[in-house]
Scaffold this motif. Sequence first.
Motif: not given
Length: 351
Positions: A308-323
């Motif tokens: 669950a933590g890995a999925a949450r952090l992966s989503e954060l990574w994608r959001e940061m890359e998009r920004l």
Amino acid sequence: MSFTRLAPEQFDTIPDIAEPAENPFLAGHDEAGAHVAAAYRAGRLHHALLLAGPSGIGKATFAFHLAEHLLRYPHAGEAPEGLAPRDPDLPLFRQIAQGAHPSVLHLTRPLNEKTKAFKSAVTVDEIRRIGRFLSMTSHDGSWRVVIVDPADDMNANAANALLKNLEEPPPRTQFVLIAHSPGGLLPTIRSRCHLVRLKPLETPALISVLERLEADVPETEAGRAALAARAGGSVREALLLTRYGGLDIAEAISRILGERAFPVAEAWRAAEAVGGRDATVQFSIFNQSALDSVSGWARHAGETGDLAGAARLSELWREMERLTVETETYNLDKRQHAMGLLRRMWQAAKA
């Protein structure tokens, strides 16, 4: 290190550092060079090579060395056993370096003429240049070399367009695809290429390159080993760390994330340092350091069973890359962007 730049500026240009097209010095890839040179002498060089390995270890430099090797020795049996060093005194070197040789096509992220910023992907319009390039009569009947750099920056339309060119290449055409993450390429593209893995540079080779570039290299063996480890064997990363404040930026991020309460003042000082008008390189270092940190957290979470933590952090990574892409594409406020990323990372670290 002062020099006269010959090559056109690229999306990842570092000030005062030679572009791969104009770099006569290739370090640390003797084994791969010997492998490719031997295949060429034997008439077995695959029409499409996929050079894979971490960013900044010399893949593009290797590609231009190969291009010059093929054009200097158009008859395979007369070629040397190893990849020939590039000779800056040859007109051939200058033509390739300036992007002016009619038998070498280098495709990378193009400049957006409206915004004067480089696009975030290798576009289909770039790949379509291959068809026009190959439709022309080969210069003096010699090789034609197409370098896609990096191929894993292609968007979907570009990847599909490249696939058509790889399926039925004309004779004496050499494709060289550069990929930091070859797994991101279409399987059909990978299957049509011969994979050549280039390894991160060992510490002696890395230090040798840095000294040639007059970088601020640690004096002690322990310090040099630590720099090489932190840079991951990448000359580019080592230069960013030693010449452009990369170590200071990484340490600032670490301090901010370690605070019990979000340190607004310190975070804003860091954001101003990397978001200023003359801090283009530092801004790039900051974004990469931030993304690498979150990627490491996600990988650790996955390895320890915290899916669950890995999925949450992966989503954060994608959001940061998009920004990050949006900030660079639309020329948004870089200080506000950096501040936002630091706050998101701090919140994730405390979760």
